[in-house]
Motif scaffolding. Structure first.
Motif, PDB file in Angstrom:
ATOM      1  N   CYS A 124       0.870  -1.174   0.000  1.00  0.00           N
ATOM      2  CA  CYS A 124       0.000   0.000   0.000  1.00  0.00           C
ATOM      3  C   CYS A 124       0.906   1.222   0.000  1.00  0.00           C
ATOM      4  CB  CYS A 124      -0.917   0.017   1.221  1.00  0.00           C
ATOM      5  SG  CYS A 124      -0.040   0.192   2.798  1.00  0.00           S
ATOM      6  N   VAL A 125       0.327   2.408   0.053  1.00  0.00           N
ATOM      7  CA  VAL A 125       1.114   3.622   0.257  1.00  0.00           C
ATOM      8  C   VAL A 125       0.475   4.429   1.378  1.00  0.00           C
ATOM      9  CG1 VAL A 125       1.836   3.698  -2.170  1.00  0.00           C
ATOM     10  CG2 VAL A 125      -0.123   5.064  -1.419  1.00  0.00           C
ATOM     11  N   ILE A 126       1.248   5.348   1.932  1.00  0.00           N
ATOM     12  CA  ILE A 126       0.745   6.269   2.950  1.00  0.00           C
ATOM     13  C   ILE A 126       1.065   7.679   2.495  1.00  0.00           C
ATOM     14  CG2 ILE A 126       0.859   7.003   5.365  1.00  0.00           C
ATOM     15  CD1 ILE A 126       1.894   4.178   6.048  1.00  0.00           C
ATOM     16  N   THR A 127       0.048   8.477   2.223  1.00  0.00           N
ATOM     17  CA  THR A 127       0.280   9.853   1.806  1.00  0.00           C
ATOM     18  C   THR A 127       0.828  10.658   2.976  1.00  0.00           C
ATOM     19  OG1 THR A 127      -1.984  10.550   2.357  1.00  0.00           O
ATOM     20  CG2 THR A 127      -1.580   9.764   0.107  1.00  0.00           C
ATOM     21  N   LEU A 128       1.695  11.617   2.668  1.00  0.00           N
ATOM     22  CA  LEU A 128       2.279  12.505   3.671  1.00  0.00           C
ATOM     23  C   LEU A 128       2.280  13.933   3.129  1.00  0.00           C
ATOM     24  CD1 LEU A 128       5.475  10.561   4.840  1.00  0.00           C
ATOM     25  CD2 LEU A 128       3.301  10.727   6.050  1.00  0.00           C
ATOM     26  N   GLY A 129       2.143  14.887   4.016  1.00  0.00           N
ATOM     27  CA  GLY A 129       2.230  16.280   3.596  1.00  0.00           C
ATOM     28  C   GLY A 129       1.502  17.182   4.572  1.00  0.00           C
ATOM     29  N   TYR A 130       1.361  18.427   4.171  1.00  0.00           N
ATOM     30  CA  TYR A 130       0.668  19.422   4.986  1.00  0.00           C
ATOM     31  C   TYR A 130      -0.781  19.490   4.538  1.00  0.00           C
ATOM     32  CZ  TYR A 130       5.397  20.629   6.335  1.00  0.00           C
ATOM     33  OH  TYR A 130       6.675  20.560   6.813  1.00  0.00           O
ATOM     34  N   GLY A 131      -1.667  19.017   5.389  1.00  0.00           N
ATOM     35  CA  GLY A 131      -3.062  18.894   5.017  1.00  0.00           C
ATOM     36  C   GLY A 131      -3.759  20.233   4.815  1.00  0.00           C
ATOM     37  N   ALA A 132      -4.744  20.226   3.905  1.00  0.00           N
ATOM     38  CA  ALA A 132      -5.618  21.379   3.753  1.00  0.00           C
ATOM     39  C   ALA A 132      -6.548  21.484   4.960  1.00  0.00           C
ATOM     40  CB  ALA A 132      -6.432  21.249   2.469  1.00  0.00           C
ATOM     41  N   ASN A 133      -6.668  20.378   5.696  1.00  0.00           N
ATOM     42  CA  ASN A 133      -7.407  20.347   6.949  1.00  0.00           C
ATOM     43  C   ASN A 133      -6.756  19.291   7.838  1.00  0.00           C
ATOM     44  OD1 ASN A 133      -8.699  17.675   6.347  1.00  0.00           O
ATOM     45  ND2 ASN A 133      -9.656  18.881   4.723  1.00  0.00           N
ATOM     46  N   GLN A 134      -7.287  19.091   9.012  1.00  0.00           N
ATOM     47  CA  GLN A 134      -6.715  18.125   9.945  1.00  0.00           C
ATOM     48  C   GLN A 134      -7.515  16.832  10.027  1.00  0.00           C
ATOM     49  OE1 GLN A 134      -3.679  18.525  11.571  1.00  0.00           O
ATOM     50  NE2 GLN A 134      -3.601  20.201  10.091  1.00  0.00           N
ATOM     51  N   GLY A 135      -8.502  16.665   9.159  1.00  0.00           N
ATOM     52  CA  GLY A 135      -9.302  15.458   9.165  1.00  0.00           C
ATOM     53  C   GLY A 135     -10.283  15.433  10.323  1.00  0.00           C
ATOM     54  N   VAL A 136     -11.066  14.356  10.382  1.00  0.00           N
ATOM     55  CA  VAL A 136     -12.060  14.228  11.444  1.00  0.00           C
ATOM     56  C   VAL A 136     -11.944  12.846  12.073  1.00  0.00           C
ATOM     57  CG1 VAL A 136     -13.665  15.859  10.407  1.00  0.00           C
ATOM     58  CG2 VAL A 136     -13.824  13.448   9.807  1.00  0.00           C
ATOM     59  N   GLN A 137     -12.335  12.756  13.320  1.00  0.00           N
ATOM     60  CA  GLN A 137     -12.293  11.490  14.056  1.00  0.00           C
ATOM     61  C   GLN A 137     -13.342  10.518  13.521  1.00  0.00           C
ATOM     62  OE1 GLN A 137     -10.282  10.204  16.601  1.00  0.00           O
ATOM     63  NE2 GLN A 137     -11.507   8.421  16.039  1.00  0.00           N
ATOM     64  N   HIS A 138     -12.952   9.250  13.307  1.00  0.00           N
ATOM     65  CA  HIS A 138     -13.942   8.270  12.869  1.00  0.00           C
ATOM     66  C   HIS A 138     -14.870   7.924  14.032  1.00  0.00           C
ATOM     67  CE1 HIS A 138     -10.516   5.503  14.168  1.00  0.00           C
ATOM     68  NE2 HIS A 138     -11.508   5.101  14.929  1.00  0.00           N
ATOM     69  N   PRO A 139     -16.089   7.460  13.738  1.00  0.00           N
ATOM     70  CA  PRO A 139     -17.032   7.117  14.813  1.00  0.00           C
ATOM     71  C   PRO A 139     -16.457   6.048  15.740  1.00  0.00           C
ATOM     72  CG  PRO A 139     -18.145   7.179  12.687  1.00  0.00           C
ATOM     73  CD  PRO A 139     -16.675   7.274  12.401  1.00  0.00           C
ATOM     74  N   MET A 140     -16.683   6.206  17.027  1.00  0.00           N
ATOM     75  CA  MET A 140     -16.167   5.279  18.023  1.00  0.00           C
ATOM     76  C   MET A 140     -17.223   4.243  18.381  1.00  0.00           C
ATOM     77  SD  MET A 140     -13.050   6.246  18.630  1.00  0.00           S
ATOM     78  CE  MET A 140     -12.618   5.545  20.212  1.00  0.00           C
ATOM     79  N   ARG A 141     -16.799   2.982  18.459  1.00  0.00           N
ATOM     80  CA  ARG A 141     -17.682   1.904  18.855  1.00  0.00           C
ATOM     81  C   ARG A 141     -17.372   1.505  20.303  1.00  0.00           C
ATOM     82  NH1 ARG A 141     -15.966   0.070  13.455  1.00  0.00           N
ATOM     83  NH2 ARG A 141     -17.699   0.382  12.008  1.00  0.00           N
ATOM     84  N   PRO A 142     -18.326   0.873  20.991  1.00  0.00           N
ATOM     85  CA  PRO A 142     -18.087   0.473  22.395  1.00  0.00           C
ATOM     86  C   PRO A 142     -16.901  -0.474  22.508  1.00  0.00           C
ATOM     87  CG  PRO A 142     -20.421   0.320  21.853  1.00  0.00           C
ATOM     88  CD  PRO A 142     -19.704   0.568  20.560  1.00  0.00           C
ATOM     89  N   MET A 143     -16.053  -0.247  23.498  1.00  0.00           N
ATOM     90  CA  MET A 143     -14.865  -1.060  23.706  1.00  0.00           C
ATOM     91  C   MET A 143     -15.213  -2.532  23.898  1.00  0.00           C
ATOM     92  SD  MET A 143     -11.952  -0.658  26.688  1.00  0.00           S
ATOM     93  CE  MET A 143     -11.777   1.098  26.370  1.00  0.00           C
ATOM     94  N   GLU A 144     -16.349  -2.797  24.517  1.00  0.00           N
ATOM     95  CA  GLU A 144     -16.729  -4.169  24.838  1.00  0.00           C
ATOM     96  C   GLU A 144     -16.836  -5.064  23.611  1.00  0.00           C
ATOM     97  OE1 GLU A 144     -18.242  -1.426  25.944  1.00  0.00           O
ATOM     98  OE2 GLU A 144     -17.499  -1.479  28.017  1.00  0.00           O
TER      99      GLU A 144
END
Length: 222
Positions: A125-145
């Motif tokens: 795969c690849v991983i993009t790197l750089g200075y973002g136009a934004n900082q992104g958003v947190q993905h929805p969190m599911r219960p730890m259980e």
């Protein structure tokens, strides 16, 4: 910024500014890449100033723009978990150095003249790197259980590790993993079945997050 702060701050970013990565940051990344390759038996390479991989309609479909730097996640076939583990180690370092990132499995065009592959290796795969136009958003969190099995009470270090694991990026946020506390100091981590794929790579990513937050001195992997 600490590693745990980087875990909390880092979100996937697909749009980037047209701003080159400074030479001192490139040097620091390459130093860490060399360590990861040595420890993990991988062949990860940093590709800079290369816009072709993300200039096709495939990248547009993936909503990528402004990408000209990425990590080519090259390694032996079957090294998916190591690719995830060491790739996320580099992702969090990049976050600490002020860069944004995104794991990418399909939405790019391979540029084999910009990285090397030995016999028996593949581009996972690849991983993009750089200075973002934004900082992104947190993905929805599911219960730890939904992600754990316990044989007794949950130690505080295990809880910290799981909280960090749930913040880890996984393919289309599938989070197909499970952690089991076998005794006071032994943890088993497994990838659950997925039709999408990338389960072992995701497992490597979440295991690195878990280690950072739980503290490697507190447990051993089974």
């Amino acid at each position: 910024m600490t590693l745990q702060e980087a875990i909390a701050a880092r979100h996937s970013v697909r749009r980037y500014q047209e701003k080159p990565i400074e030479a001192e940051i490139v040097k620091r990344l390459n130093e860490e890449i060399a360590l990861c390759n040595q420890e993990g038996g991988l062949h990860i390479q940093l590709v800079t100033d290369e816009p072709k991989a993300f200039s096709s309609k495939i990248a547009t479909y993936g909503k990528f723009s402004g990408v000209s730097n990425y990590l080519a996640m090259v390694g032996p076939k079957g090294a998916d978990e190591a690719i995830g583990y060491y790739g996320e180690r580099l992702v969090l370092l990049a976050q600490m150095l002020g860069l944004n990132s995104c794991w990418v499995g399909l939405s790019f065009t391979k540029q084999p003249d910009r990285y090397q592959m030995a016999d028996g290796e593949k581009l996972h795969c690849v991983i993009t790197l750089g200075y973002g136009a934004n900082q992104g958003v947190q993905h929805p969190m599911r219960p730890m259980e939904k992600f754990i099995k316990l044989n007794g009470n949950m130690p505080e270090w295990f809880k910290r590790g799981m909280e960090a694991a749930l913040l880890a990026p996984t393919a289309v946020n599938q989070q197909k993993f499970e952690f089991e506390l076998l005794d006071d100091h032994t943890v088993a981590a497994r990838a659950r079945f997925t039709l999408i794929g990338y389960g072992q790579m995701d497992l490597g990513i979440v295991k690195y997050h878990f280690e950072v937050a739980a503290g490697k001195e507190n447990f051993t992997w089974k």
